[in-house]
Design a protein around this motif. Structure first.
Motif, PDB file in Angstrom:
ATOM      1  N   TYR A  16       0.834  -1.357  -0.001  1.00 20.94           N
ATOM      2  CA  TYR A  16       0.133  -0.023   0.021  1.00 20.94           C
ATOM      3  C   TYR A  16       0.774   1.198  -0.047  1.00 20.94           C
ATOM      4  CZ  TYR A  16      -3.467   3.502   1.246  1.00 20.94           C
ATOM      5  OH  TYR A  16      -4.143   4.400   1.312  1.00 20.94           O
ATOM      6  N   ARG A  20       0.645   3.830  -3.067  1.00 25.57           N
ATOM      7  CA  ARG A  20       0.125   5.137  -2.551  1.00 25.57           C
ATOM      8  C   ARG A  20       1.052   6.226  -2.867  1.00 25.57           C
ATOM      9  NH1 ARG A  20       0.599   9.057   1.286  1.00 25.57           N
ATOM     10  NH2 ARG A  20      -1.481   9.855   2.091  1.00 25.57           N
ATOM     11  N   SER A  24       0.205   8.925  -5.888  1.00 25.72           N
ATOM     12  CA  SER A  24       0.065  10.538  -5.433  1.00 25.72           C
ATOM     13  C   SER A  24       1.228  11.248  -5.639  1.00 25.72           C
ATOM     14  CB  SER A  24      -0.312  10.314  -3.926  1.00 25.72           C
ATOM     15  OG  SER A  24       0.640   9.892  -3.075  1.00 25.72           O
ATOM     16  N   ILE A  31      -5.012  13.346  -3.394  1.00 22.34           N
ATOM     17  CA  ILE A  31      -5.667  12.192  -2.364  1.00 22.34           C
ATOM     18  C   ILE A  31      -6.934  13.143  -2.069  1.00 22.34           C
ATOM     19  CG2 ILE A  31      -5.711  11.176  -0.165  1.00 22.34           C
ATOM     20  CD1 ILE A  31      -2.613  10.678  -0.501  1.00 22.34           C
ATOM     21  N   GLU A  34      -8.805   9.356   2.532  1.00 19.95           N
ATOM     22  CA  GLU A  34      -8.047   7.974   2.869  1.00 19.95           C
ATOM     23  C   GLU A  34      -8.579   7.561   4.432  1.00 19.95           C
ATOM     24  OE1 GLU A  34      -3.284   6.506   2.611  1.00 19.95           O
ATOM     25  OE2 GLU A  34      -3.699   8.538   3.571  1.00 19.95           O
ATOM     26  N   CYS A  45      -7.822   4.483  -0.229  1.00 18.25           N
ATOM     27  CA  CYS A  45      -7.354   5.931  -0.706  1.00 18.25           C
ATOM     28  C   CYS A  45      -8.046   6.035  -2.035  1.00 18.25           C
ATOM     29  CB  CYS A  45      -5.732   6.060  -0.815  1.00 18.25           C
ATOM     30  SG  CYS A  45      -5.146   7.581  -1.126  1.00 18.25           S
TER      31      CYS A  45
END
Length: 128
Positions: A16, A20, A24, A31, A34, A45
């Protein structure tokens, strides 16, 4: 049926934090929200992908999904960009390997493919 567009695309990452960061920070998708879902030991997310959202999930030990050779099902996710050369250079600066730029024989538009940290095929398609 009344379909008005794509609401979201769901992606499960094997790591993750790595996924992420990729979506991002490297791709630059903001984002929106989340949350950690304790009952499922899972993160979710929501990322702003322009006209749709990407829902990035984590699950404990998700099975691998084949993407090569091309398997039946969703083939790839494509993002429109205004300047393909600039985006390829930016991804390359982040250590993301892109395929050589090609031209779509039907539209005349330029595009390239690259992969997310789990090997999910992604495309950049030049708009304009």
């Amino acid at each position: 049926m009344g379909l008005r567009g794509v609401h979201h695309i769901a992606i499960i990452g094997s790591d993750y934090s790595r996924s992420r960061h990729f979506y991002s920070e490297i791709l630059g998708l903001p984002i929106l929200h989340e949350v950690y879902r304790e009952a499922r030991d899972s993160w979710k997310c929501d990322l702003d992908a322009g006209n749709a959202q990407i829902e990035l999930f984590s699950f404990p030990t998700p099975p691998a999904r084949p993407s090569r050779p091309e398997a039946c099902g969703l083939r790839h996710l494509s993002f429109m960009v205004a300047d393909l050369d600039a985006e390829v250079a930016r991804l390359t600066d982040h250590g993301v390997e892109c395929e050589p730029i090609r031209v779509d024989e039907y539209t005349g538009q330029r595009f390239t493919f690259f992969a997310d940290p789990d090997g999910l095929p992604l495309e950049l398609y030049e708009d304009g």
